[in-house]
Design a protein around this motif. Sequence first.
Motif: not given
Length: 300
Positions: A202-210, A155-156
């Motif tokens: 999630l914070k902007a710039g974090q990614a969740v890989l699932y 997310p941005l």
Amino acid sequence: MEVSLKDQFLKEGYVIIDVLKESEIEGFRTLMDALLNPEIKADPTGGTLSAAFQHLGDQLADFGKEARQYYFHLLTKRGTESIHHAFHHPVILAAVEQILGPDLIVNNASILAANEGTSYSLGWHRDVIQIPEEDIEDWLFSPDRFHNSVQINLPLVDESSLWIVPRSHNRPNTAAEDAAFGGTKHYAPVGAEMPGGMPVPLKAGQAVLYNNNLIHRGYTEVMQVPRRTLHMGYHSAAYPPTWHFYLLDDQLLTDEYLETLSPTMRRMMNEYLACRKKYPNMEDTWKWAYNFPYKSATDN
């Protein structure tokens, strides 16, 4: 002792990593808004719309005309080249390679977008919509089977639209989960409560890989800020792909179109097409012999 990214992913079914710097976040938001029509606002009195089946993809020119979340495919759409470099970001590729192995193939590259004030609700599911329900067997969710796929939300803006049931990726449904699904193996009814379900902030710039086999859903009661999320998927060419690999429309990847891409993206799409040629039949991917080539059917 510190748990490795791969071990956490295998155990929990997901992992969160920091990806974008502040300058990159702003840059991608500018590019994304340039692709959309953020000034178009749907009539808020039109009621809440449940999410449409997203795999077909929406048209960029339609964004904002309805009060719902939109899902835009990118790698097969002309005019979206400006944002393609998100899908070979070195931090993303390095993390996925730690989990799956080398020679990554991108097989999903999309935008998830909605205007402020949108209510979003997608039923709980595992990403098995491509598989006929009668062919979805419990062994598909076994830890004995290597799931050659990583799905990613980047997310941005700050968000928590992804909800998951941790550790559900490598086991069949429990009786309580079956009850929540209401007799289907695809999408649970919108609004169904899933035992153990939790949001992934999630914070902007974090990614969740699932892991796509996690029980998960999309849900935001009311979006306080416009949703702007990059969504992507990969598998390793070192192993046979899963059914997720076939999401891209390879018929749109013509020689003429490929010439419009950057050298890096063109190479990645050619690698995708080579893999598609090697594994032409999606319906093979949920068969026992495809997933366990060295075991007999009696081992199932």
